[in-house]
Design a protein around this motif. Sequence first.
Motif, PDB file in Angstrom:
ATOM      1  N   VAL A  82       0.830  -1.207   0.000  1.00 42.85           N
ATOM      2  CA  VAL A  82       0.000   0.000   0.000  1.00 42.85           C
ATOM      3  C   VAL A  82       0.867   1.261   0.000  1.00 42.85           C
ATOM      4  CG1 VAL A  82      -1.703   1.312   1.319  1.00 42.85           C
ATOM      5  CG2 VAL A  82      -1.932  -1.173   1.088  1.00 42.85           C
ATOM      6  N   TYR A  83       1.919   1.266   0.821  1.00 41.87           N
ATOM      7  CA  TYR A  83       2.796   2.426   0.937  1.00 41.87           C
ATOM      8  C   TYR A  83       4.095   2.183   0.162  1.00 41.87           C
ATOM      9  CZ  TYR A  83      -0.403   3.829   4.659  1.00 41.87           C
ATOM     10  OH  TYR A  83      -1.513   4.174   5.374  1.00 41.87           O
ATOM     11  N   ARG A  84       3.906   1.756  -1.059  1.00 30.58           N
ATOM     12  CA  ARG A  84       5.080   1.465  -1.900  1.00 30.58           C
ATOM     13  C   ARG A  84       5.898   2.733  -2.140  1.00 30.58           C
ATOM     14  NH1 ARG A  84       2.462  -0.498  -5.522  1.00 30.58           N
ATOM     15  NH2 ARG A  84       2.549  -2.708  -4.956  1.00 30.58           N
ATOM     16  N   GLY A  85       5.223   3.853  -2.210  1.00 30.82           N
ATOM     17  CA  GLY A  85       5.934   5.106  -2.451  1.00 30.82           C
ATOM     18  C   GLY A  85       6.583   5.680  -1.218  1.00 30.82           C
ATOM     19  N   LYS A  86       6.366   5.073  -0.065  1.00 27.23           N
ATOM     20  CA  LYS A  86       6.958   5.545   1.184  1.00 27.23           C
ATOM     21  C   LYS A  86       7.581   4.347   1.893  1.00 27.23           C
ATOM     22  CE  LYS A  86       5.807   7.967   5.490  1.00 27.23           C
ATOM     23  NZ  LYS A  86       4.730   8.502   6.357  1.00 27.23           N
ATOM     24  N   PRO A  87       8.783   3.948   1.477  1.00 26.12           N
ATOM     25  CA  PRO A  87       9.414   2.731   2.023  1.00 26.12           C
ATOM     26  C   PRO A  87       9.549   2.820   3.542  1.00 26.12           C
ATOM     27  CG  PRO A  87      10.631   3.553   0.115  1.00 26.12           C
ATOM     28  CD  PRO A  87       9.648   4.625   0.485  1.00 26.12           C
ATOM     29  N   MET A  88       9.323   1.679   4.180  1.00 25.84           N
ATOM     30  CA  MET A  88       9.377   1.604   5.645  1.00 25.84           C
ATOM     31  C   MET A  88      10.260   0.427   6.052  1.00 25.84           C
ATOM     32  SD  MET A  88       8.469   2.728   8.629  1.00 25.84           S
ATOM     33  CE  MET A  88       7.124   3.846   8.228  1.00 25.84           C
ATOM     34  N   ASP A  89      11.233   0.703   6.907  1.00 30.42           N
ATOM     35  CA  ASP A  89      12.088  -0.347   7.473  1.00 30.42           C
ATOM     36  C   ASP A  89      11.388  -0.882   8.727  1.00 30.42           C
ATOM     37  OD1 ASP A  89      14.062  -2.046   8.244  1.00 30.42           O
ATOM     38  OD2 ASP A  89      15.460  -0.481   8.907  1.00 30.42           O
ATOM     39  N   ALA A  90      10.548  -1.907   8.542  1.00 26.19           N
ATOM     40  CA  ALA A  90       9.755  -2.461   9.643  1.00 26.19           C
ATOM     41  C   ALA A  90      10.412  -3.728  10.170  1.00 26.19           C
ATOM     42  CB  ALA A  90       8.333  -2.759   9.180  1.00 26.19           C
ATOM     43  N   GLU A  91      10.543  -3.809  11.483  1.00 28.59           N
ATOM     44  CA  GLU A  91      11.116  -4.984  12.152  1.00 28.59           C
ATOM     45  C   GLU A  91      10.069  -5.575  13.089  1.00 28.59           C
ATOM     46  OE1 GLU A  91      14.874  -6.285  15.046  1.00 28.59           O
ATOM     47  OE2 GLU A  91      14.520  -4.173  14.518  1.00 28.59           O
ATOM     48  N   LEU A  92       9.850  -6.883  12.964  1.00 27.39           N
ATOM     49  CA  LEU A  92       8.870  -7.597  13.800  1.00 27.39           C
ATOM     50  C   LEU A  92       9.600  -8.516  14.760  1.00 27.39           C
ATOM     51  CD1 LEU A  92       5.950  -8.439  14.506  1.00 27.39           C
ATOM     52  CD2 LEU A  92       6.126 -10.170  12.700  1.00 27.39           C
ATOM     53  N   LEU A  93       9.360  -8.330  16.055  1.00 26.12           N
ATOM     54  CA  LEU A  93       9.904  -9.204  17.101  1.00 26.12           C
ATOM     55  C   LEU A  93       8.736  -9.969  17.726  1.00 26.12           C
ATOM     56  CD1 LEU A  93      12.412  -6.726  18.833  1.00 26.12           C
ATOM     57  CD2 LEU A  93      12.883  -8.391  17.017  1.00 26.12           C
ATOM     58  N   CYS A  94       8.546 -11.171  17.255  1.00 26.65           N
ATOM     59  CA  CYS A  94       7.426 -11.985  17.739  1.00 26.65           C
ATOM     60  C   CYS A  94       7.754 -13.453  17.520  1.00 26.65           C
ATOM     61  CB  CYS A  94       6.135 -11.617  17.007  1.00 26.65           C
ATOM     62  SG  CYS A  94       4.690 -12.572  17.524  1.00 26.65           S
ATOM     63  N   ASP A  95       7.757 -14.231  18.601  1.00 23.62           N
ATOM     64  CA  ASP A  95       8.023 -15.663  18.485  1.00 23.62           C
ATOM     65  C   ASP A  95       6.837 -16.385  17.867  1.00 23.62           C
ATOM     66  OD1 ASP A  95      10.475 -15.307  19.638  1.00 23.62           O
ATOM     67  OD2 ASP A  95       9.761 -15.736  21.678  1.00 23.62           O
ATOM     68  N   ASP A  96       7.130 -17.558  17.334  1.00 23.09           N
ATOM     69  CA  ASP A  96       6.066 -18.348  16.712  1.00 23.09           C
ATOM     70  C   ASP A  96       5.082 -18.878  17.738  1.00 23.09           C
ATOM     71  OD1 ASP A  96       4.976 -19.779  14.326  1.00 23.09           O
ATOM     72  OD2 ASP A  96       5.521 -21.547  15.509  1.00 23.09           O
ATOM     73  N   GLU A  97       5.481 -18.961  19.018  1.00 22.78           N
ATOM     74  CA  GLU A  97       4.604 -19.517  20.049  1.00 22.78           C
ATOM     75  C   GLU A  97       3.663 -18.480  20.659  1.00 22.78           C
ATOM     76  OE1 GLU A  97       7.864 -19.829  20.044  1.00 22.78           O
ATOM     77  OE2 GLU A  97       8.146 -21.944  19.489  1.00 22.78           O
ATOM     78  N   VAL A  98       3.788 -17.212  20.291  1.00 23.02           N
ATOM     79  CA  VAL A  98       2.942 -16.174  20.866  1.00 23.02           C
ATOM     80  C   VAL A  98       1.506 -16.362  20.377  1.00 23.02           C
ATOM     81  CG1 VAL A  98       2.510 -13.700  21.021  1.00 23.02           C
ATOM     82  CG2 VAL A  98       4.855 -14.569  21.056  1.00 23.02           C
ATOM     83  N   LEU A  99       0.545 -16.388  21.320  1.00 24.30           N
ATOM     84  CA  LEU A  99      -0.860 -16.631  20.993  1.00 24.30           C
ATOM     85  C   LEU A  99      -1.728 -15.495  21.505  1.00 24.30           C
ATOM     86  CD1 LEU A  99      -1.166 -20.428  21.939  1.00 24.30           C
ATOM     87  CD2 LEU A  99      -0.796 -19.457  19.668  1.00 24.30           C
ATOM     88  N   PHE A 100      -2.811 -15.246  20.787  1.00 25.31           N
ATOM     89  CA  PHE A 100      -3.823 -14.277  21.203  1.00 25.31           C
ATOM     90  C   PHE A 100      -5.104 -15.039  21.503  1.00 25.31           C
ATOM     91  CE2 PHE A 100      -7.458 -11.597  19.723  1.00 25.31           C
ATOM     92  CZ  PHE A 100      -7.466 -10.731  20.805  1.00 25.31           C
ATOM     93  N   TYR A 101      -5.577 -14.975  22.742  1.00 27.40           N
ATOM     94  CA  TYR A 101      -6.770 -15.704  23.155  1.00 27.40           C
ATOM     95  C   TYR A 101      -7.994 -14.793  22.981  1.00 27.40           C
ATOM     96  CZ  TYR A 101      -3.631 -19.213  24.952  1.00 27.40           C
ATOM     97  OH  TYR A 101      -2.678 -20.192  25.055  1.00 27.40           O
ATOM     98  N   GLY A 102      -8.439 -14.737  21.765  1.00 29.07           N
ATOM     99  CA  GLY A 102      -9.581 -13.913  21.427  1.00 29.07           C
ATOM    100  C   GLY A 102      -9.965 -14.147  19.978  1.00 29.07           C
ATOM    101  N   ASP A 103     -10.741 -13.236  19.435  1.00 26.93           N
ATOM    102  CA  ASP A 103     -11.212 -13.378  18.065  1.00 26.93           C
ATOM    103  C   ASP A 103     -10.133 -12.907  17.095  1.00 26.93           C
ATOM    104  OD1 ASP A 103     -13.710 -13.831  16.288  1.00 26.93           O
ATOM    105  OD2 ASP A 103     -12.931 -11.886  15.626  1.00 26.93           O
ATOM    106  N   GLU A 104      -9.918 -13.685  16.047  1.00 28.24           N
ATOM    107  CA  GLU A 104      -8.892 -13.349  15.064  1.00 28.24           C
ATOM    108  C   GLU A 104      -9.216 -12.027  14.360  1.00 28.24           C
ATOM    109  OE1 GLU A 104      -6.767 -15.329  11.113  1.00 28.24           O
ATOM    110  OE2 GLU A 104      -8.143 -16.505  12.366  1.00 28.24           O
ATOM    111  N   GLY A 105     -10.513 -11.748  14.134  1.00 30.72           N
ATOM    112  CA  GLY A 105     -10.893 -10.490  13.501  1.00 30.72           C
ATOM    113  C   GLY A 105     -10.506  -9.290  14.341  1.00 30.72           C
ATOM    114  N   ASP A 106     -10.623  -9.402  15.680  1.00 30.15           N
ATOM    115  CA  ASP A 106     -10.195  -8.314  16.555  1.00 30.15           C
ATOM    116  C   ASP A 106      -8.697  -8.073  16.440  1.00 30.15           C
ATOM    117  OD1 ASP A 106     -12.752  -7.984  17.390  1.00 30.15           O
ATOM    118  OD2 ASP A 106     -12.517  -9.061  19.282  1.00 30.15           O
TER     119      ASP A 106
END
Length: 482
Positions: A352-376
């Motif tokens: 979406v923001y191809r014209g505005k490059p962003m150096d995004a870094e994600l720190l999240c383990d594969d075991e991290v879970l959210f106990y709620g609705d996926e849509g939320d």
Amino acid sequence: MKPCAGAAIDSALPRAELLPSRAPSISRWWHSLSGRLSLMATLVLLVFLVVLSGVLERAYRTSLDEAKARELQIYIYTLLAVAELDGDSLYLPLNLPEQRFNQPDSGLIGAVMDARGRVIWRSQSALSLPNFSALPLPLPLRQGQKVFAEVQLPDLETPYSSFRQGIAWGLDNELQFTFVILEDAAPLHAQVQQFSGTLWRWLGIGALALIAVQLLVLRWGLAPLRGVTQALKKMQQGGTDTLQGNFPQELVPLTDNLNLLIENERRQREKTRHTLGDLAHSLKTPLAVLKGLDLGKDPQAAQEALAEQVQRMDGIISYQLKRAVASSPKSILRGVKVQPIAEKILTALDKVYRGKPMDAELLCDDEVLFYGDEGDLLEMLGNLLDNGYKYGGGKLLVKIDNIEDQRGLEVLVSDNGPGLSEDQWQQVVQRGVRADQQQQGQGIGLAVVVDIVESYHGEIGIVPAGQRGEEDLGGLTLRVRL
């Protein structure tokens, strides 16, 4: 006219309809826990009793056979005590100490066989058996060999218990004889049958008692489930708002989760009703403006006002719809993996923001879970990361981890943009307010995030500069805890 056939058919219909009436009750019993447990426990009990009776009968018969073998061997010792060697044969007196040997048809028979299997002596009790010499006995036995068995004598219906023992006679044990004792086995069989009848009678009484106890135990053990059913019925009839009762610890998680689901459903229904009321109230002002437009007096101004109010109505509807579909707090929903969803959102935002490059870094383990609705989760992360792409200065750090016994979730989003003050933050979380008026949007993204966080009884806010640590990129750092 022939009414007889029609009458016969009509009269048969009610009876045919009554035939399957028992099927529902049988099916209902089979699909009940008490019915299944009762049936399986009864079958297991019956199989156990059959096996137990067989084992006990076998053990009893074995003990009787051993006792009978010892008894018959004593009779052989009695014959050996009076036997004398007569050349190559044996001599036994006419009258023996055991009187049953001297009485015909007494049921006790003694005999001696030579090394070639010929009967060289038999007691007087065998005189009534003309075919005694044709006994179905195997070849003579060697010295010291003993055999206990059951044989069928010629011309007799009842079997006889037989005990044979090999005896050697002479200085060099050159003479081999086989002593044979036969006794009517009818008393032995009668004793076994009596034991079997007594055993089955008591086992039957015990089985009935165990089945009765089993039914009482099942009724007592399943009483908590019936309590849950009664609590549900009471709640459906309007007696209570939740499941109430003193349930055992195994059912407490079930009842707690059911109460949570009921509360969530009630809260969602209430939320939907409030949202519809808010939507109707919010649309009153734009509609009033549209009604007051005078297209003939100033078409250009009227067109601008029309476009503005339509845009405003579109934003109001979008916001209220997002509020309506936001889920309720955490319940028994299974955990949703966060890492794939966050990566998917970052990939989409890069496009979406191809014209505005962003150096995004994600720190999240594969075991991290959210106990709620996926849509939320999608809605919350999507709005937070979209704001980071909009207002960030080229760098974005996203850190997600589980907290509070691995059931909670913490999201940190940090950028190197201009940041916000506390007053500005209080403004941008309001509906329709944007931090940068030059950016596109309706200004409801963060308001939706706040609604979602509040529905999960969570917290959202700016992390002060002195508490950011490694997550500080110099801009805005948001923390969400659910």
